[in-house]
Design a protein around this motif. Structure first.
Motif: not given
Length: 74
Positions: A13-14, A17, A36
């Motif tokens: 997830e990091t 992002r 996105n």
């Protein structure tokens, strides 16, 4: 001594992002929502794959190629 378990989902997830931020900056003429969406669609292709180490890198490369070619969701 304490052993910490690294949650691979939070690591992904990091990384994703950060990938989204890079792609938005690189493809600044494309709406962030589209970037996105391409990123999410590309990431979904890797669901259920057992080896996760390179997923963020593979997703970034594939999403960048789709954005470069204009292959974005309708």
């Amino acid at each position: 001594m304490k052993c910490d378990v690294i949650d691979s989902a939070s690591v992904e997830e990091t990384a994703l992002r950060a990938t989204a931020a890079r792609l938005c900056a690189r493809f600044n003429t494309v709406a962030p929502e589209v970037v996105n969406e391409v990123l999410r669609a590309t990431y979904a292709r890797f669901d259920g794959r057992p080896i996760r180490d390179f997923v963020p890198l593979l997703v970034e490369r594939a999403a960048a190629e789709r954005l470069r070619q204009g292959t974005v969701p309708a």
